[in-house]
Design a protein around this motif. Structure first.
Motif, mmCIF file in Angstrom:
data_model
loop_
_atom_site.group_PDB
_atom_site.id
_atom_site.type_symbol
_atom_site.label_atom_id
_atom_site.label_comp_id
_atom_site.label_asym_id
_atom_site.label_seq_id
_atom_site.Cartn_x
_atom_site.Cartn_y
_atom_site.Cartn_z
ATOM 1 N N ASN A 171 1.238 -1.222 0.326
ATOM 2 C CA ASN A 171 -0.018 0.208 -0.299
ATOM 3 C C ASN A 171 1.218 1.278 -0.095
ATOM 4 N N SER A 172 2.123 1.035 0.034
ATOM 5 C CA SER A 172 2.712 2.098 -0.365
ATOM 6 C C SER A 172 4.994 2.208 -0.358
ATOM 7 N N GLY A 173 4.949 2.765 -0.786
ATOM 8 C CA GLY A 173 6.214 2.860 -1.171
ATOM 9 C C GLY A 173 7.454 1.986 0.155
ATOM 10 N N ALA A 174 6.779 2.875 1.547
ATOM 11 C CA ALA A 174 7.911 1.758 2.344
ATOM 12 C C ALA A 174 7.011 0.251 2.789
ATOM 13 N N GLN A 175 5.989 -0.002 2.336
ATOM 14 C CA GLN A 175 5.426 -0.910 2.258
ATOM 15 C C GLN A 175 5.974 -2.310 1.101
ATOM 16 N N GLY A 176 5.881 -1.698 0.108
ATOM 17 C CA GLY A 176 7.389 -1.904 -0.883
ATOM 18 C C GLY A 176 8.007 -2.641 -0.657
ATOM 19 N N GLU A 177 9.008 -1.408 -0.136
ATOM 20 C CA GLU A 177 10.587 -2.143 0.184
ATOM 21 C C GLU A 177 10.391 -3.163 1.016
ATOM 22 N N TYR A 178 9.786 -3.177 2.130
ATOM 23 C CA TYR A 178 9.328 -3.983 2.785
ATOM 24 C C TYR A 178 9.464 -5.631 2.204
ATOM 25 N N ALA A 186 19.904 8.039 0.965
ATOM 26 C CA ALA A 186 19.084 7.270 0.870
ATOM 27 C C ALA A 186 17.521 7.595 2.150
ATOM 28 N N HIS A 187 16.438 7.811 0.933
ATOM 29 C CA HIS A 187 15.232 7.619 1.823
ATOM 30 C C HIS A 187 15.319 7.498 3.174
ATOM 31 N N GLY A 188 14.993 8.112 4.452
ATOM 32 C CA GLY A 188 15.132 7.276 5.419
ATOM 33 C C GLY A 188 14.373 5.809 5.901
ATOM 34 N N THR A 189 13.102 6.081 4.806
ATOM 35 C CA THR A 189 12.329 4.382 4.719
ATOM 36 C C THR A 189 13.482 3.217 4.253
ATOM 37 N N ASN A 190 14.530 3.728 3.684
ATOM 38 C CA ASN A 190 14.977 1.961 3.414
ATOM 39 C C ASN A 190 15.563 1.655 3.941
ATOM 40 N N PRO A 191 16.730 2.286 5.316
ATOM 41 C CA PRO A 191 16.861 1.669 6.260
ATOM 42 C C PRO A 191 15.576 1.191 7.174
ATOM 43 N N VAL A 202 19.004 0.270 -3.319
ATOM 44 C CA VAL A 202 19.281 2.001 -4.410
ATOM 45 C C VAL A 202 18.452 2.818 -5.045
ATOM 46 N N THR A 203 18.455 4.013 -4.931
ATOM 47 C CA THR A 203 17.801 5.044 -5.760
ATOM 48 C C THR A 203 18.006 5.079 -7.548
ATOM 49 N N TYR A 204 17.304 5.524 -8.095
ATOM 50 C CA TYR A 204 18.282 6.083 -8.954
ATOM 51 C C TYR A 204 16.857 6.442 -10.148
ATOM 52 N N GLY A 245 12.225 3.003 -6.206
ATOM 53 C CA GLY A 245 11.434 3.874 -7.117
ATOM 54 C C GLY A 245 11.215 4.944 -7.356
ATOM 55 N N ALA A 246 10.929 4.818 -5.780
ATOM 56 C CA ALA A 246 10.769 6.846 -5.883
ATOM 57 C C ALA A 246 10.918 7.744 -7.611
ATOM 58 N N ASN A 247 12.021 7.475 -8.034
ATOM 59 C CA ASN A 247 12.660 8.901 -8.786
ATOM 60 C C ASN A 247 11.834 8.186 -10.515
ATOM 61 N N CYS A 279 12.314 -3.914 -7.629
ATOM 62 C CA CYS A 279 11.852 -2.410 -6.943
ATOM 63 C C CYS A 279 10.716 -1.921 -6.736
ATOM 64 N N HIS A 280 10.131 -0.615 -6.390
ATOM 65 C CA HIS A 280 8.884 -0.092 -5.680
ATOM 66 C C HIS A 280 8.557 0.366 -6.270
ATOM 67 N N LEU A 281 7.331 0.491 -6.727
ATOM 68 C CA LEU A 281 6.779 1.501 -7.501
ATOM 69 C C LEU A 281 6.094 3.180 -7.171
ATOM 70 N N ASN A 282 6.193 4.250 -7.070
ATOM 71 C CA ASN A 282 5.728 4.554 -6.031
ATOM 72 C C ASN A 282 3.986 5.462 -7.049
ATOM 73 N N LEU A 283 2.570 4.258 -6.916
ATOM 74 C CA LEU A 283 1.923 4.913 -7.712
ATOM 75 C C LEU A 283 1.161 6.036 -7.647
ATOM 76 N N HIS A 284 1.076 6.719 -6.248
ATOM 77 C CA HIS A 284 0.857 7.683 -6.398
ATOM 78 C C HIS A 284 1.819 8.402 -5.908
ATOM 79 N N LYS A 285 3.044 8.728 -6.693
ATOM 80 C CA LYS A 285 3.886 9.494 -7.054
ATOM 81 C C LYS A 285 4.003 9.577 -8.589
ATOM 82 N N THR A 286 4.344 8.898 -9.512
ATOM 83 C CA THR A 286 4.739 8.105 -10.600
ATOM 84 C C THR A 286 3.866 8.610 -12.032
HETATM 85 C C1 LIG Z 1 8.687 8.551 -0.978
HETATM 86 C C2 LIG Z 1 9.445 7.689 -0.817
HETATM 87 C C3 LIG Z 1 9.750 6.886 -0.158
HETATM 88 C C4 LIG Z 1 8.735 6.176 0.534
HETATM 89 O O1 LIG Z 1 7.408 5.948 -0.242
HETATM 90 P P1 LIG Z 1 6.164 6.209 0.578
HETATM 91 O O2 LIG Z 1 4.990 5.689 -0.600
HETATM 92 O O3 LIG Z 1 6.101 7.526 0.876
HETATM 93 O O4 LIG Z 1 5.966 4.933 1.501
HETATM 94 C C5 LIG Z 1 10.778 6.158 -0.114
HETATM 95 N N1 LIG Z 1 11.824 6.432 -1.436
HETATM 96 C C6 LIG Z 1 11.758 7.670 -1.787
HETATM 97 C C7 LIG Z 1 12.888 8.218 -2.926
HETATM 98 C C8 LIG Z 1 10.847 8.565 -1.526
HETATM 99 O O5 LIG Z 1 10.868 9.744 -2.218
#
Ligand SMILES: *Cc1c(COP(=O)(O)O)cnc(C)c1O
Length: 620
Positions: free
Chosen positions: A228-235, A262-267, A309-311, A340-342, A360-367
């Motif tokens: 349901n989120s990028g962070a949950q995708g990471e998990y 890295a974004h804090g959600t990664n660690p 890694v974020t790219y 995949g936030a970027n 990789c995760h995709l933030n559908l609520h971003k891209t």
């Molecule tokens: C937004 C973001 C996340 C986390 O995604 P959420 O959907 O907010 O949990 C992780 N990494 C990067 C680089 C982000 O920009």
């Protein structure tokens, strides 16, 4: 929505609704008992469980024929929930199904009208204490009042409806009405997540299609739409990696290398997935320090689980060593997790599969255009290479995911499935060329801003050709020394100019990160650029000593409507300078309603934000 439901109905309304629901449940229980059925338990609120015994099969087929879904337990009992939308006719219909299954006459006395004496009534479970006593829950009980209350709240919000929100790393793009409209169609919005799959053919088609499209976009073999989120995708992605290693007898691999950018959600995700974090340095250009990475990969070779890694990186650059980096990890038997936030800087031009990522995760609520102001709801599906596909999360109720039957990461099989419609609409309407063009314009827009602002603000990191990716970091740290101006002052002052602040102090403290996205026209970019240049001049006024260091338009920002219209005005500059710093502002003035809050107090008394990467590192 849930909060406003409580505001609208208030404590009395909620009680009335609950009473009505309970009455329906008791009416249903009474009828079923009269037909000879017994309840599995007689304490209930809205859900009763019936011992249907040998009739369960008949109940199910009759129910489906009458377009009803009940819950069937493995012991043969059947659970039914009613709610405030359940009518008398619905209750009668349910009883009719059970009557027919038991070959009983439905016209028994009191069936469908009388209430069972059990439920909560007989057990004195009713709440006596007050609840929802805050005035907000008793002030807006007519539709007109509710509408105006919501509108008043909306008016305080500086949103995308006013101007661009260049929130770096968050990709705040247009959420087109055509993408959003289907969410309100009952064919989609009234569907229960556990509805039998053969009754949700439309969803199934959209889910399958979207998975296929996301595979093409990411260069991967399989996608899970569960997180349901990028962070949950990471998990979820890290659990996939973990289960993959377990299946190969390499469960000892538990080290996750994470660059300091890295974004804090990664660690945080790595720790949740049971991994140990080792931080990889970045060089002075903001790139991953490849020598440091190689050294750490070698040192932990036997234990290496993955790199996250974020790219392009959160520093806003395409790191030219990215393939070398993913190679090093693979040489040591590790997996590459791409954040995949970027993706807004990749879609149609390159993809995680090509770059060497395994998941990789995709933030559908971003891209992919799902709106995400105010914290969601989002969707963070993961894509994986072929060898990881069997380990995608499954579900105990609805069949989905990989063949290894991995445990789910969220309650519903396809996460917040209804909002997938937005990304589906976005991808289908943009098409192959549209998606690529969006990426190109996003990069072009960022570089337009970079070019226009680089004379005024140092751009912290740039790629080898002097360009940035789809976002950039403006370094504001020097102003603290030269003028006593903090990055927060710039962020607050932008409100007076009608702009929401970009991302502040991420990933580098004292800087702001600007990401315009493809959704903004050149006019809007120019307005933002003009605002930033004008703010730079205001900083220069402080630097030159021509205005007071502790009392100026920046440190006093934002200037609220109440302040600007008060009889008293004690600042050493005009109201006009405070409220209308540039001509365009007069056409579209946003009136801030709240002065600054005490950040330090708020930080200590609200929910925590993501800690920095280093604080997760374990001393190994
Ligand atoms: C937004 C973001 C996340 C986390 O995604 P959420 O959907 O907010 O949990 C992780 N990494 C990067 C680089 C982000 O920009």
């Amino acid at each position: 929505m849930a909060g406003m439901y409580a505001v609208y109905h208030g404590p009395k309304g909620l009680k009335a609704i609950a009473g009505q629901i309970h009455k329906q449940a008791r009416t249903l229980a009474y009828g079923l008992k009269k037909l000879g059925y017994t309840l599995a338990y007689d304490q209930y609120f809205d859900t009763i469980t019936i011992n249907a015994d040998s009739n369960t099969g008949k109940v199910e087929s009759l129910a489906v024929a009458n377009e009803m879904n009940f819950r069937y337990h493995s012991n043969g009992s059947v659970s039914i929930s009613v709610d405030e939308t359940t009518t008398k006719n619905d209750v009668a219909g349910i009883i009719a199904v059970f009557a027919k299954a038991a070959s009983r006459d439905f016209k028994n006395n009191g069936i469908g009208t009388d209430a069972d004496p059990s439920g909560l009534e007989s057990h004195k479970h009713f709440r006596k204490s007050e609840f929802l006593s805050h005035p907000v829950f008793s002030e807006y009980h007519s539709e007109t009042n509710m509408l105006r209350y919501l509108k008043r709240l909306e008016n305080k919000d500086l949103s995308l409806a006013h101007s661009m929100i260049a929130l770096g790393s968050c990709t705040m793009k247009l959420n087109a009405t055509s993408e959003m409209a289907p969410l309100s169609w009952p064919e989609f919005s009234s569907m229960h997540p556990f509805v039998p799959v053969d009754q949700a053919a439309g969803y199934q088609e959209i889910i399958a299609d979207l998975e296929r499209d996301l595979c093409v976009i990411t260069g991967f073999d399989a996608v899970s739409l569960q997180p349901n989120s990028g962070a949950q995708g990471e998990y979820a992605g890290l659990m996939v990696i973990r289960n993959y290693f377990l299946s190969k007898g390499e469960g000892h691999r538990d080290i996750s290398l994470i660059p300091s950018s890295a974004h804090g959600t990664n660690p945080a995700s790595a720790v949740m997935a049971g991994m140990k974090v080792v931080v990889v340095k970045c060089d002075e250009k903001g790139n991953i320090d490849v020598a440091d990475l190689r050294e750490k990969a070698e040192k932990y070779s036997r234990q290496l689980a993955c790199l996250m890694v974020t790219y392009p990186s959160t520093h806003g650059v395409y790191e030219s060593s990215i393939k070398e980096i993913t190679n090093i990890i693979h040489q040591h038997g590790g997996q590459v997790y791409m954040d995949g936030a970027n993706m807004n800087a990749q879609v149609g031009l390159t993809n995680p599969g090509m770059i060497g990522a395994d998941v990789c995760h995709l933030n559908l609520h971003k891209t992919f255009a799902i709106p995400h102001g105010g914290g969601g709801p989002g969707m963070g599906p993961i894509g994986v290479a072929k060898h990881l596909a069997p380990f995608l999360p499954g579900h105990p109720v609805v069949k989905c995911g990989g063949s290894a039957n991995t445990t789910p990461v969220s309650a519903a099989p396809w996460g917040s499935a209804s909002i997938l419609l937005i990304s589906y609409g976005y991808i289908k309407m943009m098409g192959r060329t549209g998606l690529r063009e969006a990426t190109q314009i996003a990069i072009l827009n960022a570089n337009y801003i970079r070019k226009k602002l680089e004379k005024h603000y140092p751009i912290l990191y740039q790629g080898e050709n002097g360009n940035v990716a789809h976002e950039m970091i403006l370094d504001c740290r020097a102003f603290k020394l030269s003028a006593g101006i903090e990055v927060t002052d710039i962020a607050k002052r932008l409100m007076d100019y009608g702009f929401h602040a970009p991302t502040v102090s991420f990933p580098v403290a004292g800087t702001i990160m600007v990401e315009p996205t493809e959704s903004e026209s050149q006019d809007e970019l120019d307005r933002f650029i003009d605002a930033m240049i004008s703010i730079r001049h205001e900083i220069a006024e402080v630097e030159s000593g021509s205005v007071n260091k502790d009392n100026n338009v920046l440190v006093n920002a934002p200037h609220t409507a109440a302040e600007l219209t008060a009889d008293e005005w004690n600042y050493p500059y005009t109201r006009h300078k405070a409220a209308y710093p540039l001509p365009y502002v007069q056409q579209a003035k946003f009136w801030p309603s709240v002065k600054r809050v005490d950040n330090a107090f708020g930080d200590r008394n609200l929910v925590c934000t993501c800690p920095d990467v280093e604080s997760y590192a374990e001393a190994i």
